[in-house]
Scaffold this active site. Sequence first.
Site, PDB file in Angstrom:
ATOM      1  N   LYS A  75       0.840  -1.213   0.000  1.00  0.00           N
ATOM      2  CA  LYS A  75       0.000   0.000   0.000  1.00  0.00           C
ATOM      3  C   LYS A  75       0.868   1.254   0.000  1.00  0.00           C
ATOM      4  O   LYS A  75       0.678   2.153  -0.824  1.00  0.00           O
ATOM      5  CB  LYS A  75      -0.901   0.001   1.242  1.00  0.00           C
ATOM      6  CG  LYS A  75      -1.570   1.348   1.495  1.00  0.00           C
ATOM      7  CD  LYS A  75      -2.440   1.340   2.729  1.00  0.00           C
ATOM      8  CE  LYS A  75      -1.785   1.789   4.007  1.00  0.00           C
ATOM      9  NZ  LYS A  75      -1.567   3.240   4.162  1.00  0.00           N
ATOM     10  N   ASN A  76       1.812   1.327   0.925  1.00  0.00           N
ATOM     11  CA  ASN A  76       2.534   2.590   1.097  1.00  0.00           C
ATOM     12  C   ASN A  76       3.528   2.878  -0.021  1.00  0.00           C
ATOM     13  O   ASN A  76       4.055   3.982  -0.116  1.00  0.00           O
ATOM     14  CB  ASN A  76       3.208   2.642   2.474  1.00  0.00           C
ATOM     15  CG  ASN A  76       2.164   2.802   3.572  1.00  0.00           C
ATOM     16  OD1 ASN A  76       1.011   3.149   3.292  1.00  0.00           O
ATOM     17  ND2 ASN A  76       2.541   2.515   4.802  1.00  0.00           N
ATOM     18  N   CYS A  94      -5.168   8.097   8.712  1.00  0.00           N
ATOM     19  CA  CYS A  94      -5.468   7.624  10.070  1.00  0.00           C
ATOM     20  C   CYS A  94      -5.089   8.667  11.108  1.00  0.00           C
ATOM     21  O   CYS A  94      -4.022   9.282  11.015  1.00  0.00           O
ATOM     22  CB  CYS A  94      -4.684   6.333  10.343  1.00  0.00           C
ATOM     23  SG  CYS A  94      -5.293   4.917   9.434  1.00  0.00           S
ATOM     24  N   ARG A 125       0.741  14.478  12.970  1.00  0.00           N
ATOM     25  CA  ARG A 125       1.106  14.281  11.567  1.00  0.00           C
ATOM     26  C   ARG A 125       1.205  15.590  10.763  1.00  0.00           C
ATOM     27  O   ARG A 125       0.507  15.760   9.749  1.00  0.00           O
ATOM     28  CB  ARG A 125       0.157  13.294  10.877  1.00  0.00           C
ATOM     29  CG  ARG A 125       0.023  11.992  11.620  1.00  0.00           C
ATOM     30  CD  ARG A 125      -0.760  10.972  10.848  1.00  0.00           C
ATOM     31  NE  ARG A 125       0.047  10.228   9.886  1.00  0.00           N
ATOM     32  CZ  ARG A 125      -0.426   9.294   9.072  1.00  0.00           C
ATOM     33  NH1 ARG A 125      -1.696   8.989   9.090  1.00  0.00           N
ATOM     34  NH2 ARG A 125       0.369   8.676   8.223  1.00  0.00           N
ATOM     35  N   ASP A 174       3.901   0.419  12.076  1.00  0.00           N
ATOM     36  CA  ASP A 174       2.659  -0.143  11.515  1.00  0.00           C
ATOM     37  C   ASP A 174       2.381  -1.566  12.013  1.00  0.00           C
ATOM     38  O   ASP A 174       1.285  -2.085  11.816  1.00  0.00           O
ATOM     39  CB  ASP A 174       2.708  -0.144   9.980  1.00  0.00           C
ATOM     40  CG  ASP A 174       2.724   1.270   9.418  1.00  0.00           C
ATOM     41  OD1 ASP A 174       2.371   2.204  10.143  1.00  0.00           O
ATOM     42  OD2 ASP A 174       3.112   1.420   8.241  1.00  0.00           O
ATOM     43  N   ARG A 198      -9.136   0.037   3.716  1.00  0.00           N
ATOM     44  CA  ARG A 198      -8.237   0.981   3.048  1.00  0.00           C
ATOM     45  C   ARG A 198      -6.874   0.352   2.798  1.00  0.00           C
ATOM     46  O   ARG A 198      -6.138   0.802   1.923  1.00  0.00           O
ATOM     47  CB  ARG A 198      -8.033   2.222   3.927  1.00  0.00           C
ATOM     48  CG  ARG A 198      -9.123   3.257   3.801  1.00  0.00           C
ATOM     49  CD  ARG A 198      -8.690   4.554   4.457  1.00  0.00           C
ATOM     50  NE  ARG A 198      -7.271   4.761   4.295  1.00  0.00           N
ATOM     51  CZ  ARG A 198      -6.441   5.159   5.257  1.00  0.00           C
ATOM     52  NH1 ARG A 198      -6.892   5.416   6.444  1.00  0.00           N
ATOM     53  NH2 ARG A 198      -5.161   5.314   5.018  1.00  0.00           N
TER      54      ARG A 198
HETATM   55  N1  EPU Z   1       6.527  14.279  10.789  1.00  0.00           N
HETATM   56  C1  EPU Z   1       6.678  15.625  11.090  1.00  0.00           C
HETATM   57  N2  EPU Z   1       6.676  16.520  10.054  1.00  0.00           N
HETATM   58  C2  EPU Z   1       6.542  16.140   8.764  1.00  0.00           C
HETATM   59  C3  EPU Z   1       6.403  14.759   8.457  1.00  0.00           C
HETATM   60  C4  EPU Z   1       6.399  13.862   9.496  1.00  0.00           C
HETATM   61  O1  EPU Z   1       6.789  15.997  12.245  1.00  0.00           O
HETATM   62  O2  EPU Z   1       6.548  17.008   7.897  1.00  0.00           O
HETATM   63  C5  EPU Z   1       6.527  13.303  11.884  1.00  0.00           C
HETATM   64  C6  EPU Z   1       5.201  12.547  11.958  1.00  0.00           C
HETATM   65  O3  EPU Z   1       4.241  13.278  12.702  1.00  0.00           O
HETATM   66  C7  EPU Z   1       5.632  11.269  12.643  1.00  0.00           C
HETATM   67  C8  EPU Z   1       7.043  11.034  12.081  1.00  0.00           C
HETATM   68  O4  EPU Z   1       7.461  12.304  11.585  1.00  0.00           O
HETATM   69  O5  EPU Z   1       5.701  11.467  14.023  1.00  0.00           O
HETATM   70  C9  EPU Z   1       7.139  10.029  10.979  1.00  0.00           C
HETATM   71  O6  EPU Z   1       6.185  10.310   9.971  1.00  0.00           O
HETATM   72  P1  EPU Z   1       6.366   9.921   8.443  1.00  0.00           P
HETATM   73  O7  EPU Z   1       6.339  11.169   7.649  1.00  0.00           O
HETATM   74  O8  EPU Z   1       7.536   9.009   8.287  1.00  0.00           O
HETATM   75  O9  EPU Z   1       5.048   9.119   8.190  1.00  0.00           O
HETATM   76  P2  EPU Z   1       4.030   9.291   7.001  1.00  0.00           P
HETATM   77  O10 EPU Z   1       4.767   9.525   5.732  1.00  0.00           O
HETATM   78  O11 EPU Z   1       2.945  10.213   7.383  1.00  0.00           O
HETATM   79  C10 EPU Z   1       4.104   6.778   6.303  1.00  0.00           C
HETATM   80  C11 EPU Z   1       3.075   5.711   6.138  1.00  0.00           C
HETATM   81  C12 EPU Z   1       2.565   5.288   7.520  1.00  0.00           C
HETATM   82  C13 EPU Z   1       3.736   4.793   8.340  1.00  0.00           C
HETATM   83  C14 EPU Z   1       4.808   5.879   8.432  1.00  0.00           C
HETATM   84  C15 EPU Z   1       6.062   5.436   9.152  1.00  0.00           C
HETATM   85  C16 EPU Z   1       2.066   6.278   4.028  1.00  0.00           C
HETATM   86  C17 EPU Z   1       0.904   6.804   3.290  1.00  0.00           C
HETATM   87  N3  EPU Z   1       1.965   6.218   5.351  1.00  0.00           N
HETATM   88  O12 EPU Z   1       3.412   7.849   6.955  1.00  0.00           O
HETATM   89  O13 EPU Z   1       1.677   4.212   7.293  1.00  0.00           O
HETATM   90  O14 EPU Z   1       3.296   4.488   9.637  1.00  0.00           O
HETATM   91  O15 EPU Z   1       5.189   6.299   7.092  1.00  0.00           O
HETATM   92  O16 EPU Z   1       6.618   4.338   8.548  1.00  0.00           O
HETATM   93  O17 EPU Z   1       3.057   5.877   3.437  1.00  0.00           O
HETATM   94  C18 EPU Z   1      -0.138   2.800   7.800  1.00  0.00           C
HETATM   95  O18 EPU Z   1       0.113   2.192   6.757  1.00  0.00           O
HETATM   96  O19 EPU Z   1      -0.949   2.372   8.658  1.00  0.00           O
HETATM   97  C19 EPU Z   1       0.551   4.058   8.065  1.00  0.00           C
HETATM   98  C20 EPU Z   1       0.126   4.928   8.972  1.00  0.00           C
END
Ligand code: EPU
Length: 415
Positions: free
Chosen positions: A22-23, A116, A121, A304, A396
């Site tokens: 998915k990701n 989610c 975030r 995750d 999802r």
């Molecule tokens: N963060 C910030 N600022 C930013 C971006 C991130 O503070 O601009 C913080 C976030 O709040 C969090 C940490 O950095 O505390 C890590 O966030 P990251 O950006 O790595 O996560 P994401 O890109 O929002 C993706 C996956 C998530 C998965 C995380 C970590 C997607 C669409 N989502 O989220 O997947 O948990 O990376 O590996 O790719 C899931 O599949 O259930 C899911 C939530």
Amino acid sequence: MQKLEIEGNHILNGTVKISGAKNSAVALIPASILSDDVVTISNVPNITDRDALNEILTYLGANVKIDNETMIIDSTNIENKEIPESISKKLRASYYFMGALLGKYKKVKMYFPGGCKIGVRPINLHLKGFEALGANITEKGNQYIIEADELIGNNIYLDIASVGATINIMLAAVKAKGTTIIENAAKEPEVVNVAIFLNNMGARIIGAGTSKIMIIGVDKLNGCYHEVIPDRIEAGTYMIAAAMIGKDVKIANVIPEHLEALSSKLKEIGTKVDIGDDYFVISKSDNMQGVNIRTFTYPGFPTDLQQPITALLCQCEGVSLVEETIFENRFQNVDYLNKMGANIKVNGKEAKVYGPTKLKGCEVVATDLRAGACLVLAALVAEGTTSIYNIEHILRGYEGLVDKLSNLGAKIKIV
Ligand code: EPU
């Protein structure tokens, strides 16, 4: 209202084939619009996040054909229109259209994404990256207008190794003038999969999978064929299911190296794990010991899988300590596990799981995708029937969950 109904205590056995990640897919689909030709992406999971991204592509004017798990995307005639909030808030990954549209047109108007509710975030690091490339950002409430006369490569240090920010900056930088360097980049396999996709289209990205990624801007991106990697989180969920109530369950079509953190923990618990070239065979063991889990960026234990493995820890002897270091609000599954009979105490970023406990079926709610997965796992070993509400969160992210678990012998249905 739809719900999942699961009758517990049926041994799982047989083979489950893991779908595309998915990701990874949710980034590859928006990335495809950077191409000036047709791209074909195979092994795309049939999940509602795919449908929401397809809706955005079609809204922008792309011609999309979906044939089973292959997506053929022709975005040669798309228009750079503002994506309505009603669509962008359906999922987190809509934010990849920010980087992709900015990279292609030097301008994008978009709303804050959905996804989610597992923490604050923010997207400050994505925006910091776009600004470093020369973009101006105007924020109007939930809306972002991001525009640049020219995008010019720069050095960008990420305060957190964010998966989303790393990918979004790659998308914006791939056609920028000069060289961009992302330091403290995320190393997740999904980041690598997107970099390979862009390179297949003619981009020049070096170092994806390490903490320093170099992107040498190119003028044009071509069509290509690309395959989504197997979903390590879906695979991990079935591995945990097998450890809880499986007998020789084969989890096929995986990259075992992507799951080393989980397979090591399962072995530490006492589970029997056989590792093949592209599969695992896993059986429940009679003597399962509690372990400590600390989530971390790749190759650490994935956040995750934190909620899913908590269901297994309830079945292990002794006290397990679970520490969540990535998201602030990823223990919403715990209240429902406790309602089912678990004994878990949350204190800030930590949860203590006291086991083993007998779980009993009851009515529970999937508050988010992986919380839902955790409750499905708990229901598989619970006495009686569990009803899980808000299953749209689960759908999802897990392709064919009901069919895959039924084929393994679970008694599960959507009512
Ligand atoms: N963060 C910030 N600022 C930013 C971006 C991130 O503070 O601009 C913080 C976030 O709040 C969090 C940490 O950095 O505390 C890590 O966030 P990251 O950006 O790595 O996560 P994401 O890109 O929002 C993706 C996956 C998530 C998965 C995380 C970590 C997607 C669409 N989502 O989220 O997947 O948990 O990376 O590996 O790719 C899931 O599949 O259930 C899911 C939530």
